[in-house]
Design a protein around this motif. Structure first.
Motif, short mmCIF file in Angstrom:
data_model
loop_
_atom_site.label_atom_id
_atom_site.label_comp_id
_atom_site.label_asym_id
_atom_site.label_seq_id
_atom_site.Cartn_x
_atom_site.Cartn_y
_atom_site.Cartn_z
N TYR A 86 0.82 -1.23 0.00
CA TYR A 86 0.00 0.00 0.00
C TYR A 86 0.85 1.27 0.00
O TYR A 86 0.54 2.23 0.68
CB TYR A 86 -0.97 0.00 1.19
CG TYR A 86 -1.82 -1.25 1.25
CD1 TYR A 86 -2.74 -1.51 0.23
CD2 TYR A 86 -1.70 -2.16 2.29
CE1 TYR A 86 -3.51 -2.66 0.27
CE2 TYR A 86 -2.48 -3.31 2.33
CZ TYR A 86 -3.38 -3.55 1.31
OH TYR A 86 -4.14 -4.69 1.34
N ALA A 87 1.92 1.24 -0.78
CA ALA A 87 2.77 2.42 -0.90
C ALA A 87 2.63 3.01 -2.30
O ALA A 87 2.47 2.30 -3.29
CB ALA A 87 4.22 2.06 -0.63
N VAL A 88 2.72 4.33 -2.37
CA VAL A 88 2.71 5.07 -3.63
C VAL A 88 3.97 5.92 -3.66
O VAL A 88 4.23 6.70 -2.74
CB VAL A 88 1.46 5.96 -3.76
CG1 VAL A 88 1.57 6.86 -4.98
CG2 VAL A 88 0.20 5.11 -3.83
N VAL A 89 4.76 5.76 -4.73
CA VAL A 89 5.97 6.57 -4.92
C VAL A 89 5.85 7.20 -6.30
O VAL A 89 5.88 6.50 -7.32
CB VAL A 89 7.25 5.71 -4.81
CG1 VAL A 89 8.47 6.61 -4.96
CG2 VAL A 89 7.29 4.97 -3.47
N GLU A 90 5.75 8.51 -6.35
CA GLU A 90 5.40 9.19 -7.59
C GLU A 90 6.63 9.66 -8.37
O GLU A 90 7.78 9.41 -7.97
CB GLU A 90 4.45 10.35 -7.29
CG GLU A 90 3.13 9.85 -6.69
CD GLU A 90 2.09 10.94 -6.57
OE1 GLU A 90 2.42 12.12 -6.75
OE2 GLU A 90 0.93 10.60 -6.30
N ARG A 91 6.36 10.35 -9.46
CA ARG A 91 7.40 10.71 -10.42
C ARG A 91 8.53 11.51 -9.76
O ARG A 91 8.30 12.38 -8.92
CB ARG A 91 6.80 11.52 -11.58
CG ARG A 91 6.11 12.77 -11.13
CD ARG A 91 5.54 13.58 -12.30
NE ARG A 91 4.67 14.64 -11.84
CZ ARG A 91 5.08 15.78 -11.32
NH1 ARG A 91 6.36 16.03 -11.22
NH2 ARG A 91 4.20 16.68 -10.93
N GLY A 92 9.74 11.18 -10.16
CA GLY A 92 10.91 11.91 -9.69
C GLY A 92 11.34 11.63 -8.27
O GLY A 92 12.26 12.28 -7.77
#
Length: 330
Positions: A272-278
């Motif tokens: 349940y992790a979100v790691v976005e652009r950059g």
């Protein structure tokens, strides 16, 4: 057909994130809440979306132009926060014919096409709740038609809550009802609520029905926002098998959403992790956490956290809720 989105609220319960962006542009499962809402209307036959914006609303236009050019867009500004009906009234010159009204700070699943096909002047999306006192409630007759609506009832006996997805066969009828509501000053705690406008239509003989939602997820406070993030990742937004994210000596525990250009090094990410652009996650463990664009998590262990854009976190253990351009050094 038109889609009307009243999105002018301050989003006080989602601060500090709403100090720098409107609530509907806070990310969940890899995209802003607004994007998840618009996705549901891809094949419903919407000709125009009317955005009723307020606090930091100038950010909405470039987002929808870049990501949803298929919808013709119109923007109306609500400067004074005096309720739902007032927001709709501000767009009165542009409202006619069939329309949906959706409050975009929740994620729901409902049969939109079935709502259109109903033999009714209005269809209200409903959801059973334990405590109805913070919602509008639809009282129905044995034949399923709506008898009346009550905003924020004092008792908990009736639990069929109206949950922010409405279909009107003729939008002009709603505008007429709102103008009568405003002339009568039918308000609750200083705000004009749509429940009273719907009641004006019912009193004039309008036929209203309900459509039950199959899913309703709130994004209004950080804990609910994270719960919605979990649900979305479990139901179609996990990209762990297709992401091009760079992973070096790291473990990914699905479901997760990883932007293609992020770096995960010497870390464990998920579930349940979100790691976005950059973003860069180095020497860290994160789970139940949203890390927004261009942020760095270094030598940290995070859970149940929401990090804004361009955040730097180093040497921290625990949970965080921090806005854009912040630093936390343990």
């Amino acid at each position: 057909m038109k889609l009307i989105l009243p999105i002018a609220g301050y989003g006080k319960r989602m601060r500090p994130h709403t100090w720098s962006r409107p609530k509907v542009l806070i990310d969940v499962a890899g995209k802003p809440m607004l994007g998840h809402v618009l996705d549901q209307f891809a094949d419903v036959g919407i000709d125009e979306v009317i955005y009723i914006t307020g606090w930091l609303g100038d950010q909405v236009k470039p987002y929808v132009q870049a990501n949803y050019p298929q919808f013709r867009a119109r923007f109306v500004v609500q400067d004074e926060m005096v309720g739902q009906s007032h927001a709709i009234w501000l767009a009165r010159k542009h409202i006619s014919g069939p329309c949906f009204i959706v409050f975009a700070d929740t994620i729901s699943r409902i049969d939109l096409k079935a709502m259109i096909k109903q033999d009714a002047d209005g269809v209200l999306g409903v959801w059973q709740v334990e405590d109805p006192r913070r919602f509008g409630i639809a009282f129905t007759r044995p034949d399923g038609t709506v008898e009346r609506c009550v905003e924020k009832p004092l008792s908990t006996e009736h639990k069929q809550a109206i949950m922010g997805v409405y279909y009107l066969r003729e939008g002009r009828d709603l505008i007429t009802a709102i103008e009568e509501q405003m002339a009568r000053k039918q308000m609750l705690k200083g705000e004009f609520f749509l429940a009273d406008a719907f009641n004006r239509m019912l009193e004039k003989g309008a036929r209203f029905l309900t459509e039950t939602m199959t899913v309703w997820q709130d994004c209004g406070v950080p804990s609910y926002h994270l719960a919605t993030n979990r649900w979305l990742l479990e139901h179609g937004n996990d990209n762990s098998r297709i992401t091009f994210a760079r992973r070096v000596n790291s473990t990914i525990v699905p479901p997760v959403y990883l932007a293609d250009d992020c770096l995960i090094e010497d870390s464990t990410v998920g579930p349940y992790a979100v790691v976005e652009r950059g973003c860069r996650v180095i020497g860290s463990q994160i789970k139940d956490t949203i890390v927004m664009a261009d942020s760095v998590v270094h030598d940290s262990q995070l859970h149940d956290s929401i990090l804004g854009e361009r955040v730097v976190t180093k040497g921290y253990v625990g949970n965080l809720n921090i806005g854009d351009d912040s630093q936390v050094i343990g």
